[in-house]
Motif scaffolding. Sequence first.
Motif, PDB file in Angstrom:
ATOM      1  N   ALA A 148       0.823  -1.215   0.000  1.00  0.00           N
ATOM      2  CA  ALA A 148       0.000   0.000   0.000  1.00  0.00           C
ATOM      3  C   ALA A 148       0.856   1.263   0.000  1.00  0.00           C
ATOM      4  O   ALA A 148       0.412   2.315  -0.466  1.00  0.00           O
ATOM      5  N   LYS A 149       2.081   1.159   0.496  1.00  0.00           N
ATOM      6  CA  LYS A 149       2.977   2.320   0.538  1.00  0.00           C
ATOM      7  C   LYS A 149       3.637   2.592  -0.809  1.00  0.00           C
ATOM      8  O   LYS A 149       4.296   3.609  -0.977  1.00  0.00           O
ATOM      9  N   GLY A 150       3.472   1.661  -1.747  1.00  0.00           N
ATOM     10  CA  GLY A 150       3.944   1.877  -3.102  1.00  0.00           C
ATOM     11  C   GLY A 150       5.300   1.250  -3.396  1.00  0.00           C
ATOM     12  O   GLY A 150       6.029   0.839  -2.496  1.00  0.00           O
ATOM     13  N   PRO A 151       5.624   1.182  -4.685  1.00  0.00           N
ATOM     14  CA  PRO A 151       6.856   0.535  -5.130  1.00  0.00           C
ATOM     15  C   PRO A 151       8.129   1.165  -4.563  1.00  0.00           C
ATOM     16  O   PRO A 151       9.096   0.460  -4.289  1.00  0.00           O
ATOM     17  N   GLU A 152       8.110   2.468  -4.374  1.00  0.00           N
ATOM     18  CA  GLU A 152       9.303   3.140  -3.868  1.00  0.00           C
ATOM     19  C   GLU A 152       9.635   2.677  -2.447  1.00  0.00           C
ATOM     20  O   GLU A 152      10.793   2.422  -2.120  1.00  0.00           O
ATOM     21  N   LYS A 153       8.626   2.571  -1.593  1.00  0.00           N
ATOM     22  CA  LYS A 153       8.837   2.107  -0.222  1.00  0.00           C
ATOM     23  C   LYS A 153       9.266   0.636  -0.223  1.00  0.00           C
ATOM     24  O   LYS A 153      10.136   0.240   0.560  1.00  0.00           O
ATOM     25  N   CYS A 154       8.667  -0.150  -1.099  1.00  0.00           N
ATOM     26  CA  CYS A 154       9.055  -1.557  -1.202  1.00  0.00           C
ATOM     27  C   CYS A 154      10.525  -1.671  -1.622  1.00  0.00           C
ATOM     28  O   CYS A 154      11.264  -2.501  -1.087  1.00  0.00           O
ATOM     29  N   ALA A 155      10.953  -0.834  -2.538  1.00  0.00           N
ATOM     30  CA  ALA A 155      12.353  -0.834  -2.978  1.00  0.00           C
ATOM     31  C   ALA A 155      13.280  -0.393  -1.848  1.00  0.00           C
ATOM     32  O   ALA A 155      14.360  -0.963  -1.656  1.00  0.00           O
ATOM     33  N   GLU A 156      12.845   0.594  -1.089  1.00  0.00           N
ATOM     34  CA  GLU A 156      13.641   1.059   0.054  1.00  0.00           C
ATOM     35  C   GLU A 156      13.837  -0.066   1.076  1.00  0.00           C
ATOM     36  O   GLU A 156      14.947  -0.283   1.564  1.00  0.00           O
ATOM     37  N   GLU A 212      19.009 -13.114   7.285  1.00  0.00           N
ATOM     38  CA  GLU A 212      18.935 -11.877   6.497  1.00  0.00           C
ATOM     39  C   GLU A 212      18.672 -12.178   5.020  1.00  0.00           C
ATOM     40  O   GLU A 212      17.960 -11.430   4.348  1.00  0.00           O
ATOM     41  N   ALA A 213      19.236 -13.282   4.512  1.00  0.00           N
ATOM     42  CA  ALA A 213      18.981 -13.657   3.117  1.00  0.00           C
ATOM     43  C   ALA A 213      17.507 -13.954   2.898  1.00  0.00           C
ATOM     44  O   ALA A 213      16.928 -13.587   1.866  1.00  0.00           O
ATOM     45  N   ALA A 214      16.872 -14.601   3.881  1.00  0.00           N
ATOM     46  CA  ALA A 214      15.430 -14.856   3.787  1.00  0.00           C
ATOM     47  C   ALA A 214      14.661 -13.537   3.744  1.00  0.00           C
ATOM     48  O   ALA A 214      13.706 -13.392   2.960  1.00  0.00           O
ATOM     49  N   ASP A 215      15.083 -12.561   4.554  1.00  0.00           N
ATOM     50  CA  ASP A 215      14.447 -11.239   4.524  1.00  0.00           C
ATOM     51  C   ASP A 215      14.631 -10.573   3.168  1.00  0.00           C
ATOM     52  O   ASP A 215      13.708  -9.957   2.636  1.00  0.00           O
ATOM     53  N   VAL A 216      15.825 -10.698   2.597  1.00  0.00           N
ATOM     54  CA  VAL A 216      16.102 -10.111   1.276  1.00  0.00           C
ATOM     55  C   VAL A 216      15.178 -10.714   0.226  1.00  0.00           C
ATOM     56  O   VAL A 216      14.584  -9.992  -0.580  1.00  0.00           O
ATOM     57  N   ILE A 217      15.049 -12.031   0.241  1.00  0.00           N
ATOM     58  CA  ILE A 217      14.204 -12.694  -0.757  1.00  0.00           C
ATOM     59  C   ILE A 217      12.747 -12.274  -0.592  1.00  0.00           C
ATOM     60  O   ILE A 217      12.062 -11.971  -1.577  1.00  0.00           O
ATOM     61  N   TYR A 218      12.269 -12.232   0.649  1.00  0.00           N
ATOM     62  CA  TYR A 218      10.888 -11.778   0.891  1.00  0.00           C
ATOM     63  C   TYR A 218      10.690 -10.357   0.341  1.00  0.00           C
ATOM     64  O   TYR A 218       9.745 -10.091  -0.405  1.00  0.00           O
ATOM     65  N   HIS A 219      11.590  -9.455   0.696  1.00  0.00           N
ATOM     66  CA  HIS A 219      11.421  -8.060   0.266  1.00  0.00           C
ATOM     67  C   HIS A 219      11.633  -7.892  -1.234  1.00  0.00           C
ATOM     68  O   HIS A 219      11.013  -7.011  -1.851  1.00  0.00           O
ATOM     69  N   LEU A 220      12.462  -8.737  -1.846  1.00  0.00           N
ATOM     70  CA  LEU A 220      12.598  -8.714  -3.303  1.00  0.00           C
ATOM     71  C   LEU A 220      11.271  -9.097  -3.950  1.00  0.00           C
ATOM     72  O   LEU A 220      10.802  -8.426  -4.876  1.00  0.00           O
ATOM     73  N   LEU A 221      10.638 -10.148  -3.444  1.00  0.00           N
ATOM     74  CA  LEU A 221       9.355 -10.567  -3.999  1.00  0.00           C
ATOM     75  C   LEU A 221       8.270  -9.516  -3.794  1.00  0.00           C
ATOM     76  O   LEU A 221       7.429  -9.308  -4.674  1.00  0.00           O
ATOM     77  N   VAL A 222       8.295  -8.828  -2.662  1.00  0.00           N
ATOM     78  CA  VAL A 222       7.329  -7.746  -2.429  1.00  0.00           C
ATOM     79  C   VAL A 222       7.581  -6.609  -3.419  1.00  0.00           C
ATOM     80  O   VAL A 222       6.647  -6.076  -4.026  1.00  0.00           O
ATOM     81  N   MET A 223       8.837  -6.238  -3.598  1.00  0.00           N
ATOM     82  CA  MET A 223       9.185  -5.170  -4.539  1.00  0.00           C
ATOM     83  C   MET A 223       8.752  -5.545  -5.957  1.00  0.00           C
ATOM     84  O   MET A 223       8.185  -4.712  -6.677  1.00  0.00           O
ATOM     85  N   LEU A 224       9.001  -6.778  -6.354  1.00  0.00           N
ATOM     86  CA  LEU A 224       8.570  -7.230  -7.678  1.00  0.00           C
ATOM     87  C   LEU A 224       7.057  -7.161  -7.810  1.00  0.00           C
ATOM     88  O   LEU A 224       6.528  -6.682  -8.824  1.00  0.00           O
ATOM     89  N   ALA A 225       6.338  -7.624  -6.788  1.00  0.00           N
ATOM     90  CA  ALA A 225       4.874  -7.598  -6.818  1.00  0.00           C
ATOM     91  C   ALA A 225       4.353  -6.174  -6.934  1.00  0.00           C
ATOM     92  O   ALA A 225       3.353  -5.934  -7.606  1.00  0.00           O
TER      93      ALA A 225
END
Length: 102
Positions: free
Chosen positions: A29-37, A61-74
């Motif tokens: 909901a915060k948008g792609p920019e926040k997801c990228a951040e 931390e790698a698991a967190d990176v993968i989760y946040h990468l998938l959120v950013m992609l979505a």
Amino acid sequence: MTALNRLAATIAARKGADPDSSWTAKLLAKGPEKCAEKFGEEAVEAIIEAVKGDRARLTSEAADVIYHLLVMLAARDVTLADVEAELARREGTSGIAEKAAR
């Protein structure tokens, strides 16, 4: 279905969810920019753990990176299947040759 595919499916399902009921929905909901951040923050944390050499912390931390990468992609409507197709396209190509073709 792998854990990665299940995670990607869960993230996709959260796109329309109430941000008050889901951390993923709140991020989206915060948008792609926040997801990228957030992805960038997690990537830096993984780098720090890689330098420190703590295997368990790096794994976390790698698991967190993968989760946040998938959120950013979505957030930009890029699916895990899209990324897998790109990886398949590159398969068998030298990294040096692939970079030179860009």
